[in-house]
Design a protein around this motif. Sequence first.
Motif, PDB file in Angstrom:
ATOM      1  N   MET A   1       0.792  -1.190   0.000  1.00  0.00           N
ATOM      2  CA  MET A   1       0.000   0.000   0.000  1.00  0.00           C
ATOM      3  C   MET A   1       0.840   1.262   0.000  1.00  0.00           C
ATOM      4  O   MET A   1       0.371   2.305  -0.388  1.00  0.00           O
ATOM      5  CB  MET A   1      -0.935   0.024   1.226  1.00  0.00           C
ATOM      6  CG  MET A   1      -2.062  -0.920   1.120  1.00  0.00           C
ATOM      7  SD  MET A   1      -3.076  -0.299  -0.190  1.00  0.00           S
ATOM      8  CE  MET A   1      -4.632  -0.832   0.188  1.00  0.00           C
ATOM      9  N   GLN A   2       2.047   1.135   0.453  1.00  0.00           N
ATOM     10  CA  GLN A   2       2.892   2.322   0.497  1.00  0.00           C
ATOM     11  C   GLN A   2       3.182   2.843  -0.901  1.00  0.00           C
ATOM     12  O   GLN A   2       3.320   4.027  -1.110  1.00  0.00           O
ATOM     13  CB  GLN A   2       4.198   2.002   1.230  1.00  0.00           C
ATOM     14  CG  GLN A   2       5.013   3.231   1.498  1.00  0.00           C
ATOM     15  CD  GLN A   2       6.252   2.887   2.318  1.00  0.00           C
ATOM     16  OE1 GLN A   2       6.571   1.726   2.548  1.00  0.00           O
ATOM     17  NE2 GLN A   2       6.945   3.893   2.752  1.00  0.00           N
ATOM     18  N   GLY A   3       3.229   2.018  -1.903  1.00  0.00           N
ATOM     19  CA  GLY A   3       3.490   2.406  -3.283  1.00  0.00           C
ATOM     20  C   GLY A   3       2.419   3.331  -3.824  1.00  0.00           C
ATOM     21  O   GLY A   3       2.699   4.279  -4.542  1.00  0.00           O
ATOM     22  N   SER A   4       1.145   3.079  -3.512  1.00  0.00           N
ATOM     23  CA  SER A   4       0.079   3.938  -4.016  1.00  0.00           C
ATOM     24  C   SER A   4       0.117   5.303  -3.345  1.00  0.00           C
ATOM     25  O   SER A   4      -0.247   6.311  -3.939  1.00  0.00           O
ATOM     26  CB  SER A   4      -1.293   3.280  -3.826  1.00  0.00           C
ATOM     27  OG  SER A   4      -1.600   3.174  -2.454  1.00  0.00           O
ATOM     28  N   GLY A   5       0.553   5.368  -2.096  1.00  0.00           N
ATOM     29  CA  GLY A   5       0.704   6.658  -1.403  1.00  0.00           C
ATOM     30  C   GLY A   5       1.782   7.510  -2.049  1.00  0.00           C
ATOM     31  O   GLY A   5       1.650   8.719  -2.176  1.00  0.00           O
ATOM     32  N   ARG A   7       2.655   7.342  -5.173  1.00  0.00           N
ATOM     33  CA  ARG A   7       2.124   7.805  -6.460  1.00  0.00           C
ATOM     34  C   ARG A   7       1.185   8.998  -6.277  1.00  0.00           C
ATOM     35  O   ARG A   7       1.189   9.925  -7.052  1.00  0.00           O
ATOM     36  CB  ARG A   7       1.399   6.668  -7.174  1.00  0.00           C
ATOM     37  CG  ARG A   7       2.334   5.701  -7.822  1.00  0.00           C
ATOM     38  CD  ARG A   7       1.591   4.699  -8.682  1.00  0.00           C
ATOM     39  NE  ARG A   7       2.240   3.420  -8.494  1.00  0.00           N
ATOM     40  CZ  ARG A   7       1.651   2.283  -8.224  1.00  0.00           C
ATOM     41  NH1 ARG A   7       0.353   2.217  -8.135  1.00  0.00           N
ATOM     42  NH2 ARG A   7       2.345   1.186  -8.062  1.00  0.00           N
ATOM     43  N   SER A   8       0.383   8.971  -5.237  1.00  0.00           N
ATOM     44  CA  SER A   8      -0.530  10.084  -4.955  1.00  0.00           C
ATOM     45  C   SER A   8       0.252  11.354  -4.648  1.00  0.00           C
ATOM     46  O   SER A   8      -0.105  12.441  -5.099  1.00  0.00           O
ATOM     47  CB  SER A   8      -1.442   9.750  -3.778  1.00  0.00           C
ATOM     48  OG  SER A   8      -2.270   8.655  -4.093  1.00  0.00           O
ATOM     49  N   SER A  14       3.111  17.026  -8.899  1.00  0.00           N
ATOM     50  CA  SER A  14       3.103  17.349 -10.335  1.00  0.00           C
ATOM     51  C   SER A  14       2.041  18.407 -10.647  1.00  0.00           C
ATOM     52  O   SER A  14       2.270  19.327 -11.430  1.00  0.00           O
ATOM     53  CB  SER A  14       2.842  16.098 -11.171  1.00  0.00           C
ATOM     54  OG  SER A  14       3.881  15.171 -10.997  1.00  0.00           O
ATOM     55  N   ALA A  15       0.881  18.268 -10.043  1.00  0.00           N
ATOM     56  CA  ALA A  15      -0.196  19.239 -10.266  1.00  0.00           C
ATOM     57  C   ALA A  15       0.218  20.623  -9.749  1.00  0.00           C
ATOM     58  O   ALA A  15      -0.020  21.639 -10.408  1.00  0.00           O
ATOM     59  CB  ALA A  15      -1.480  18.765  -9.589  1.00  0.00           C
ATOM     60  N   VAL A  16       0.846  20.684  -8.596  1.00  0.00           N
ATOM     61  CA  VAL A  16       1.295  21.956  -8.031  1.00  0.00           C
ATOM     62  C   VAL A  16       2.350  22.600  -8.937  1.00  0.00           C
ATOM     63  O   VAL A  16       2.297  23.797  -9.224  1.00  0.00           O
ATOM     64  CB  VAL A  16       1.835  21.762  -6.594  1.00  0.00           C
ATOM     65  CG1 VAL A  16       2.548  23.010  -6.103  1.00  0.00           C
ATOM     66  CG2 VAL A  16       0.701  21.389  -5.661  1.00  0.00           C
ATOM     67  N   VAL A  17       3.292  21.809  -9.408  1.00  0.00           N
ATOM     68  CA  VAL A  17       4.332  22.323 -10.305  1.00  0.00           C
ATOM     69  C   VAL A  17       3.713  22.841 -11.595  1.00  0.00           C
ATOM     70  O   VAL A  17       4.083  23.900 -12.102  1.00  0.00           O
ATOM     71  CB  VAL A  17       5.400  21.240 -10.584  1.00  0.00           C
ATOM     72  CG1 VAL A  17       6.318  21.652 -11.714  1.00  0.00           C
ATOM     73  CG2 VAL A  17       6.195  20.954  -9.315  1.00  0.00           C
ATOM     74  N   LEU A  18       2.737  22.120 -12.127  1.00  0.00           N
ATOM     75  CA  LEU A  18       2.066  22.547 -13.358  1.00  0.00           C
ATOM     76  C   LEU A  18       1.335  23.876 -13.158  1.00  0.00           C
ATOM     77  O   LEU A  18       1.413  24.776 -14.002  1.00  0.00           O
ATOM     78  CB  LEU A  18       1.091  21.460 -13.828  1.00  0.00           C
ATOM     79  CG  LEU A  18       0.353  21.739 -15.126  1.00  0.00           C
ATOM     80  CD1 LEU A  18       1.343  21.903 -16.283  1.00  0.00           C
ATOM     81  CD2 LEU A  18      -0.625  20.626 -15.432  1.00  0.00           C
ATOM     82  N   VAL A  19       0.648  24.027 -12.040  1.00  0.00           N
ATOM     83  CA  VAL A  19      -0.058  25.282 -11.743  1.00  0.00           C
ATOM     84  C   VAL A  19       0.939  26.429 -11.606  1.00  0.00           C
ATOM     85  O   VAL A  19       0.730  27.515 -12.161  1.00  0.00           O
ATOM     86  CB  VAL A  19      -0.932  25.139 -10.476  1.00  0.00           C
ATOM     87  CG1 VAL A  19      -1.434  26.493 -10.000  1.00  0.00           C
ATOM     88  CG2 VAL A  19      -2.102  24.204 -10.750  1.00  0.00           C
ATOM     89  N   LEU A  20       2.028  26.213 -10.899  1.00  0.00           N
ATOM     90  CA  LEU A  20       3.038  27.265 -10.730  1.00  0.00           C
ATOM     91  C   LEU A  20       3.669  27.646 -12.065  1.00  0.00           C
ATOM     92  O   LEU A  20       3.878  28.830 -12.347  1.00  0.00           O
ATOM     93  CB  LEU A  20       4.110  26.817  -9.738  1.00  0.00           C
ATOM     94  CG  LEU A  20       3.669  26.745  -8.275  1.00  0.00           C
ATOM     95  CD1 LEU A  20       4.788  26.188  -7.409  1.00  0.00           C
ATOM     96  CD2 LEU A  20       3.236  28.111  -7.774  1.00  0.00           C
ATOM     97  N   ALA A  21       3.962  26.672 -12.897  1.00  0.00           N
ATOM     98  CA  ALA A  21       4.543  26.953 -14.211  1.00  0.00           C
ATOM     99  C   ALA A  21       3.576  27.765 -15.066  1.00  0.00           C
ATOM    100  O   ALA A  21       3.972  28.702 -15.767  1.00  0.00           O
ATOM    101  CB  ALA A  21       4.916  25.654 -14.918  1.00  0.00           C
ATOM    102  N   THR A  22       2.293  27.433 -15.002  1.00  0.00           N
ATOM    103  CA  THR A  22       1.280  28.186 -15.750  1.00  0.00           C
ATOM    104  C   THR A  22       1.220  29.629 -15.272  1.00  0.00           C
ATOM    105  O   THR A  22       1.142  30.565 -16.079  1.00  0.00           O
ATOM    106  CB  THR A  22      -0.099  27.513 -15.597  1.00  0.00           C
ATOM    107  OG1 THR A  22      -0.006  26.176 -16.076  1.00  0.00           O
ATOM    108  CG2 THR A  22      -1.169  28.258 -16.361  1.00  0.00           C
TER     109      THR A  22
END
Length: 115
Positions: A1-5, A7-8, A14-22
């Motif tokens: 289960m630690q693997g899915s954490g 990935r989350s 990744s989403a935060v980096v994408l928003v900041l780059a935008t």
Amino acid sequence: MQGSGDRSAVTVLSAVVLVLATLVVLAAATLGGGSLQVERAQAVADVAALAGAVGGQGAAEAVVLANDANVESFDRIGATVVIEVVHGRAAAVAAARPEPGWSHQRAGAAVGSHG
């Protein structure tokens, strides 16, 4: 289960980096557009001042209007023309005067001698 954490966490990061780059790209585009508008206003003011110095206020206003800008002020101090122009949200001031000894007749003769 630690693997899915893991990935989350990577997905959120990744989403935060994408928003900041935008946001950075949008800010750069806004600042760059403003700078371009200032340069355009200055170019219009420069050409209008030259036109006004040799052709009068009507010539200066024609240059300004042809470039989708507005004349805020036009002053003639002796032979020197000072004009303030607004293009979009940017304003610029320029001054010009004819070269000593310049005349419409001399300019016409110089143009005619080359053609």
